[in-house]
Every structure is written in structure tokens, then in C-alpha cells.
Motif scaffolding. Structure first.
Motif, PDB file in Angstrom:
ATOM      1  N   THR A 179      43.833 -67.298 -20.253  1.00  0.00           N
ATOM      2  CA  THR A 179      44.526 -66.274 -19.470  1.00  0.00           C
ATOM      3  C   THR A 179      43.813 -64.927 -19.592  1.00  0.00           C
ATOM      4  O   THR A 179      43.728 -64.157 -18.632  1.00  0.00           O
ATOM      5  N   LEU A 180      43.289 -64.664 -20.787  1.00  0.00           N
ATOM      6  CA  LEU A 180      42.546 -63.421 -21.001  1.00  0.00           C
ATOM      7  C   LEU A 180      41.348 -63.357 -20.040  1.00  0.00           C
ATOM      8  O   LEU A 180      41.045 -62.310 -19.463  1.00  0.00           O
ATOM      9  N   PHE A 181      40.683 -64.506 -19.864  1.00  0.00           N
ATOM     10  CA  PHE A 181      39.560 -64.577 -18.923  1.00  0.00           C
ATOM     11  C   PHE A 181      40.053 -64.431 -17.480  1.00  0.00           C
ATOM     12  O   PHE A 181      39.425 -63.777 -16.658  1.00  0.00           O
ATOM     13  N   HIS A 182      41.178 -65.079 -17.178  1.00  0.00           N
ATOM     14  CA  HIS A 182      41.739 -65.010 -15.821  1.00  0.00           C
ATOM     15  C   HIS A 182      41.993 -63.547 -15.433  1.00  0.00           C
ATOM     16  O   HIS A 182      41.549 -63.078 -14.381  1.00  0.00           O
ATOM     17  N   GLU A 183      42.692 -62.836 -16.305  1.00  0.00           N
ATOM     18  CA  GLU A 183      43.038 -61.445 -15.981  1.00  0.00           C
ATOM     19  C   GLU A 183      41.787 -60.574 -15.894  1.00  0.00           C
ATOM     20  O   GLU A 183      41.727 -59.625 -15.123  1.00  0.00           O
ATOM     21  N   MET A 184      40.782 -60.908 -16.710  1.00  0.00           N
ATOM     22  CA  MET A 184      39.535 -60.152 -16.637  1.00  0.00           C
ATOM     23  C   MET A 184      38.840 -60.381 -15.294  1.00  0.00           C
ATOM     24  O   MET A 184      38.104 -59.509 -14.814  1.00  0.00           O
ATOM     25  N   GLY A 185      39.075 -61.546 -14.683  1.00  0.00           N
ATOM     26  CA  GLY A 185      38.545 -61.795 -13.338  1.00  0.00           C
ATOM     27  C   GLY A 185      39.144 -60.804 -12.349  1.00  0.00           C
ATOM     28  O   GLY A 185      38.435 -60.181 -11.550  1.00  0.00           O
ATOM     29  N   HIS A 186      40.467 -60.618 -12.426  1.00  0.00           N
ATOM     30  CA  HIS A 186      41.105 -59.591 -11.586  1.00  0.00           C
ATOM     31  C   HIS A 186      40.561 -58.212 -11.987  1.00  0.00           C
ATOM     32  O   HIS A 186      40.352 -57.339 -11.148  1.00  0.00           O
ATOM     33  N   GLY A 187      40.365 -58.041 -13.297  1.00  0.00           N
ATOM     34  CA  GLY A 187      39.827 -56.771 -13.797  1.00  0.00           C
ATOM     35  C   GLY A 187      38.473 -56.457 -13.171  1.00  0.00           C
ATOM     36  O   GLY A 187      38.221 -55.340 -12.711  1.00  0.00           O
ATOM     37  N   HIS A 188      37.590 -57.464 -13.129  1.00  0.00           N
ATOM     38  CA  HIS A 188      36.275 -57.264 -12.498  1.00  0.00           C
ATOM     39  C   HIS A 188      36.411 -56.904 -11.020  1.00  0.00           C
ATOM     40  O   HIS A 188      35.633 -56.129 -10.483  1.00  0.00           O
ATOM     41  N   HIS A 189      37.403 -57.527 -10.378  1.00  0.00           N
ATOM     42  CA  HIS A 189      37.634 -57.243  -8.953  1.00  0.00           C
ATOM     43  C   HIS A 189      37.919 -55.747  -8.766  1.00  0.00           C
ATOM     44  O   HIS A 189      37.492 -55.132  -7.792  1.00  0.00           O
ATOM     45  N   GLY A 190      38.657 -55.176  -9.723  1.00  0.00           N
ATOM     46  CA  GLY A 190      38.954 -53.743  -9.665  1.00  0.00           C
ATOM     47  C   GLY A 190      37.777 -52.888 -10.106  1.00  0.00           C
ATOM     48  O   GLY A 190      37.425 -51.897  -9.459  1.00  0.00           O
ATOM     49  N   MET A 191      37.126 -53.292 -11.214  1.00  0.00           N
ATOM     50  CA  MET A 191      36.079 -52.440 -11.800  1.00  0.00           C
ATOM     51  C   MET A 191      34.777 -52.446 -11.004  1.00  0.00           C
ATOM     52  O   MET A 191      34.045 -51.469 -11.000  1.00  0.00           O
ATOM     53  N   LEU A 192      34.463 -53.583 -10.365  1.00  0.00           N
ATOM     54  CA  LEU A 192      33.199 -53.687  -9.626  1.00  0.00           C
ATOM     55  C   LEU A 192      33.357 -53.312  -8.155  1.00  0.00           C
ATOM     56  O   LEU A 192      32.398 -53.364  -7.382  1.00  0.00           O
ATOM     57  N   SER A 193      34.575 -52.947  -7.769  1.00  0.00           N
ATOM     58  CA  SER A 193      34.852 -52.632  -6.370  1.00  0.00           C
ATOM     59  C   SER A 193      33.909 -51.539  -5.852  1.00  0.00           C
ATOM     60  O   SER A 193      33.583 -50.587  -6.560  1.00  0.00           O
ATOM     61  N   ASP A 194      33.478 -51.702  -4.605  1.00  0.00           N
ATOM     62  CA  ASP A 194      32.549 -50.736  -4.019  1.00  0.00           C
ATOM     63  C   ASP A 194      32.905 -50.540  -2.545  1.00  0.00           C
ATOM     64  O   ASP A 194      32.164 -50.941  -1.652  1.00  0.00           O
ATOM     65  N   ALA A 195      34.063 -49.949  -2.314  1.00  0.00           N
ATOM     66  CA  ALA A 195      34.526 -49.752  -0.936  1.00  0.00           C
ATOM     67  C   ALA A 195      34.712 -48.259  -0.680  1.00  0.00           C
ATOM     68  O   ALA A 195      34.824 -47.469  -1.617  1.00  0.00           O
ATOM     69  N   THR A 196      34.746 -47.893   0.566  1.00  0.00           N
ATOM     70  CA  THR A 196      34.925 -46.471   0.885  1.00  0.00           C
ATOM     71  C   THR A 196      36.384 -46.055   0.698  1.00  0.00           C
ATOM     72  O   THR A 196      36.675 -45.030   0.098  1.00  0.00           O
ATOM     73  N   TYR A 197      37.282 -46.880   1.203  1.00  0.00           N
ATOM     74  CA  TYR A 197      38.701 -46.505   1.171  1.00  0.00           C
ATOM     75  C   TYR A 197      39.466 -47.328   0.136  1.00  0.00           C
ATOM     76  O   TYR A 197      39.314 -48.558   0.085  1.00  0.00           O
ATOM     77  N   SER A 198      40.315 -46.669  -0.633  1.00  0.00           N
ATOM     78  CA  SER A 198      41.035 -47.388  -1.691  1.00  0.00           C
ATOM     79  C   SER A 198      41.968 -48.461  -1.124  1.00  0.00           C
ATOM     80  O   SER A 198      42.219 -49.468  -1.767  1.00  0.00           O
ATOM     81  N   ARG A 199      42.447 -48.255   0.100  1.00  0.00           N
ATOM     82  CA  ARG A 199      43.343 -49.272   0.679  1.00  0.00           C
ATOM     83  C   ARG A 199      42.623 -50.599   0.922  1.00  0.00           C
ATOM     84  O   ARG A 199      43.242 -51.634   1.070  1.00  0.00           O
ATOM     85  N   LEU A 200      41.299 -50.546   1.010  1.00  0.00           N
ATOM     86  CA  LEU A 200      40.535 -51.778   1.243  1.00  0.00           C
ATOM     87  C   LEU A 200      39.757 -52.201   0.000  1.00  0.00           C
ATOM     88  O   LEU A 200      38.966 -53.137   0.034  1.00  0.00           O
ATOM     89  N   SER A 201      39.953 -51.470  -1.113  1.00  0.00           N
ATOM     90  CA  SER A 201      39.125 -51.761  -2.286  1.00  0.00           C
ATOM     91  C   SER A 201      39.824 -52.737  -3.224  1.00  0.00           C
ATOM     92  O   SER A 201      40.982 -53.111  -3.025  1.00  0.00           O
ATOM     93  N   SER A 202      39.067 -53.173  -4.237  1.00  0.00           N
ATOM     94  CA  SER A 202      39.634 -53.938  -5.349  1.00  0.00           C
ATOM     95  C   SER A 202      40.357 -55.208  -4.899  1.00  0.00           C
ATOM     96  O   SER A 202      39.837 -55.976  -4.102  1.00  0.00           O
ATOM     97  N   THR A 203      41.588 -55.389  -5.373  1.00  0.00           N
ATOM     98  CA  THR A 203      42.315 -56.640  -5.109  1.00  0.00           C
ATOM     99  C   THR A 203      43.110 -56.610  -3.800  1.00  0.00           C
ATOM    100  O   THR A 203      43.892 -57.526  -3.543  1.00  0.00           O
ATOM    101  N   SER A 204      42.895 -55.572  -2.970  1.00  0.00           N
ATOM    102  CA  SER A 204      43.655 -55.503  -1.708  1.00  0.00           C
ATOM    103  C   SER A 204      43.088 -56.469  -0.672  1.00  0.00           C
ATOM    104  O   SER A 204      42.785 -56.078   0.455  1.00  0.00           O
ATOM    105  N   VAL A 205      42.897 -57.715  -1.067  1.00  0.00           N
ATOM    106  CA  VAL A 205      42.285 -58.697  -0.171  1.00  0.00           C
ATOM    107  C   VAL A 205      43.352 -59.639   0.376  1.00  0.00           C
ATOM    108  O   VAL A 205      44.507 -59.585  -0.043  1.00  0.00           O
TER     109      VAL A 205
END
Ligand SMILES: [Zn+2]
Length: 430
Positions: free
Chosen positions: A209-235
Motif C-alpha cells: 500500500t505504501l508503494f501504491h500511494e507513492m504511485g499517486h504521489g508521483h502523479h502529483g510530484m512529477l506533474s508538468d501541466a500549465t493549469y492546476s485543474r488539469l494537473s496531477s491526479t485530475s485525470v
């Protein structure tokens, strides 16, 4: 409804699946295979039950299934949590987590004890992207909030105190574009007992589970979008568990387990024999689990694919007829029967959407296969593609397009079937 003939059609239009037919293709394929698998499991349980003098005349009953299965599991795999847990201290698993993150994405975690936090249990890290010899660019602030405490929500989740953005007001400090990401768990905290210090020890599933949540964590930390509404886990909803489930695969790698699963007292790596038992026990009752989940996903789709709901619509009767039509295996019931299936009825988010977990499993197994095919599960080129197309794009590109850019083709279900041990079970004959 908004031009769609059913609610399922309306829901799927803004998902990776696009149509209910695509969802049903996946569910029905898995369903037939899982039935064959569950049938074998039922026979094994009935055989065992007879041998210990239990009455299973007329087939095993749903209320006996888990009881008998637990007895078989204990006897077959002899897995004792008390023997497994000392190899998975929170400190060592966190070390493994950061090492995998570093090898894949070049991220470096440095503890920050000077930051003021909301609770003394929370640990803050500054996360930098390693570039050559230098300190590297600040990528994120990562908060690890691992322990249970009164009034904390239960379960495990990732959240963000600030999402990545490039759309800052003119005079804003550029630090405001840096995401603040937290991973939350509810582990029982170790500590002093009988004058002896014992660290926080995790079960194999908790460690994963620690690895699972870190996967979501990477989605947030590595995000590279212009607008926050389209960044990170907003998929889109059937893509959001891909980054997290993908990360779990590295925790299964013998290379990682041998290095980091070490006994907290002796420092000895986990014995091969114990590791083999853990791996073997994982697929135990896969047929049962797949049936109780997939039946829910099928009923969900059937229910939301009706174009008319008469005033006297009888949900219980509908459930009974559908399960009869599907050939629900004897001895197993739906994980959530309609009357308490809050996924479907508390909000509309998971209505015609319970399939998303299985959908994401198709994606994560296929993406991980790309790492395997490269001959190196830390292959830099594949990792860079994963960063670019899975972890950093947010919702700026359609997910099916992102997948094609990563893999060069559409998702292939066979890797998920193989992982679940369903490849040869009940395969459609042609
Ligand atoms: Zn998740």
C-alpha cells in the motif's frame, strides 16, 4: 439524457473506455475465465471440508466459503504474519520506496525537520530532481503521514495541499508552483514496550500500500501541466489508478525485496523460502476475488444500461435475474449487493464505473510488461516514457492517446490475465 440513450453511455463518454460495449468486452472476457477458476477453488474447498467432517451437501454455502478458505490457506501456505512482519519495518520499506523513486525518476528525498507541520507524526521531505552533481531542482514537498490517530480518516490515500501549476499571478513567488503532496496511511505506530524498542512493522499488503500511494504521489510530484485543474491526479476516472497500481509492481521485484526486506533485529535478508510462500499465497482464491468483484461491475453496468425504469422497478428481482443469466457460481455472493452498494448510489462517480479497478489493472500490467520487455525493470528510456506519458501529463492529453504514446499501441488484456492466473482458464474457444 443529454443525447445519450442510457446512463452508462453518458458516463463512459468521458472516460478512457468511451463506450459501455468496451467495458463489457473486458468484463465478460474476465468473467468466463474467473468462473472456471472459481469452480476449481470450490471443489478444493469442498474436498477439504469433507475431510474435516463439515457438511457440504448440496455445495459449499457463501457463509462458509471464507471460513473454509482460511483453513486451507493456513494449511497450504503456513504463512504467519508474526514471522513475515519483522522483515518489513516501515523504515526499510520507506527506504525501498525512495530508492525505487530515485532509480526510476531521479528523485532525491531529504528530510526537513525545520518545517512546521500539522502533527508531530508527519515527516516532511523536500524532493529534488537529481541533475548531474548539483543539488537539483526542487520538484515537490512530500509529507508522509503514516500512523493511525484519533479523528484521522481510515484507510490510505494521497492528497495535495497544493497542486502543481505554471499559471501563477504575475508577482507570485515561483515556489507556489511546487506541489505539496501527502501520502496517508493508518499503521499502528511502533514504540517502547516492556522496556524494549520495537519499530513499526508492516504486513506485506501494508508495505505494498505504501508503494501504491507513492504511485499517486508521483502523479502529483512529477506533474508538468500549465493549469492546476488539469494537473496531477485530475485525470479521467479509469486512468487514475494506473500510476498507483503500476508502482506496486516494483515492490514484487526480488531484487528490491532481497535488498530492503531485512529483519529489523538481525539485518538478515528475507529467506527465499518465505518469499516463495508469500508469492504463492498471493494467487490463492484469485477466482473467488475476481468473481465477487466482477459480478458487482457487471450488475452495475446492467443496471445503468437500462433505457427505462418503470415505477415498480424491483432492484432485488433485477439482481436475481441478472445473476441467473450470468451464471453466478455457487457459493459466492457479490462483494456489494445492490442494497448497500454505496459506490453506485452515494454519488454518481462510480455509477457505471465500478469496472475502473479492473480497467486500470489491464493498463498497469501492460505498462509494466514494457519494463520487463526492455530487460531491465529500471530501464531509463522506459522510465522516461512513463514519466512523460503517465506521471506528468495530467489531463492535458486524452488517456488513450497517452497510453498509445507510451506503448505504441492500444492496451492488451493478456498481461492482466497472466498476472491473475486467468490466461488459460475458460479462454474462449475458436
Ligand atoms: Zn489508489
Amino acid at each position: 439524457m443529454h443525447g445519450y440513450s442510457t446512463f452508462a453511455e453518458y458516463q463512459c463518454a468521458d472516460r478512457m473506455a468511451k463506450t459501455p460495449e468496451n467495458v463489457m468486452d473486458l468484463l465478460e472476457n474476465v468473467w468466463e475465465r474467473a468462473k472456471v477458476c472459481a469452480d476449481k477453488e470450490r471443489m478444493e474447498l469442498e474436498e477439504y471440508a469433507k475431510n474435516i467432517g463439515e457438511d457440504v451437501e448440496g455445495g459449499i454455502k457463501p457463509w462458509d466459503w471464507r471460513y473454509i478458505a482460511e483453513k486451507v490457506r493456513t494449511e497450504k501456505y503456513d504463512l504467519d504474519e508474526a514471522i513475515v512482519k519483522p522483515y518489513f519495518s516501515l523504515d526499510k520499506v520507506t527506504e525501498a520506496l525512495f530508492a525505487v523513486s530515485n532509480r526510476l525518476f531521479g528523485l532525491k528525498y531529504t528530510k526537513r525537520t525545520d518545517l512546521k507541520l500539522y502533527h508531530p507524526d508527519v515527516v516532511a521531505y523536500e524532493v529534488r530532481k537529481e541533475v548531474g552533481e548539483g543539488e537539483g531542482d526542487l520538484q515537490a514537498i512530500f509529507l508522509h503521514d503514516n500512523f493511525a490517530r484519533p479523528f484521522k480518516s481510515s484507510g490510505a490515500w494521497m492528497s495535495e495541499y497544493r497542486s502543481q501549476t505554471k499559471n501563477l499571478p504575475t508577482n507570485a513567488d515561483s515556489i507556489e508552483s511546487i506541489p505539496i503532496v501527502s501520502n496517508n496511511n493508518n499503521f499502528a505506530k511502533g514504540g517502547d514496550s516492556d522496556g524494549k524498542y520495537s519499530p513499526t512493522l508492516l504486513s506485506f499488503d501494508d508495505a505494498k500500500t505504501l508503494f501504491h500511494e507513492m504511485g499517486h504521489g508521483h502523479h502529483g510530484m512529477l506533474s508538468d501541466a500549465t493549469y492546476s485543474r488539469l494537473s496531477s491526479t485530475s485525470v479521467l476516472m479509469d486512468f487514475v489508478e494506473l500510476p498507483s497500481q503500476l508502482m506496486e509492481h516494483w515492490f514484487d521485484e526480488p531484487e528490491i525485496l532481497k535488498e530492503y526486506a531485512r529483519h529489523y533485529e538481525t539485518g538478515e535478508p528475507i529467506p527465499d523460502e518465505l518469499l516463495a510462500k508469500i508469492q504463492a499465497a498471493k494467487s490463492f482464491q484469485e477466482g473467488f476475488r475476481t468473481i465477487e468483484y466482477t459480478s458487482c461491475a457487471l450488475i452495475d453496468m446492467a443496471l445503468h444500461s437500462l433505457s427505462e425504469y418503470p415505477d415498480d422497478f424491483d432492484l432485488t428481482k433485477f439482481e436475481e435475474e441478472e445473476l441467473g443469466r450470468l451464471g453466478m457460481p455457487v457459493g459466492i455472493v457479490m462483494r456489494h449487493r445492490p442494497a448497500h452498494f454505496s459506490h453506485l448510489f452515494s454519488t454518481s462517480a462510480y455509477a457505471a464505473g465500478y469496472y475502473v479497478y479492473l480497467w486500470a489493472e489491464v493498463l498497469d500490467a501492460d505498462v509494466y510488461a514494457a519494463f520487463r520487455e526492455s530487460g531491465n525493470v529500471f530501464d531509463p528510456d522506459t522510465a522516461e516514457k512513463a514519466r512523460k506519458f503517465i506521471y506528468s501529463a495530467g489531463n492535458t492529453v486524452a488517456p488513450d492517446e497517452l497510453f498509445r504514446q507510451f506503448r505504441g499501441r492500444d492496451p492488451d488484456i493478456s498481461f492482466m490475465l497472466e498476472k491473475k492466473g486467468l490466461s488459460s482458464a475458460g479462454a474462449p474457444v475458436s
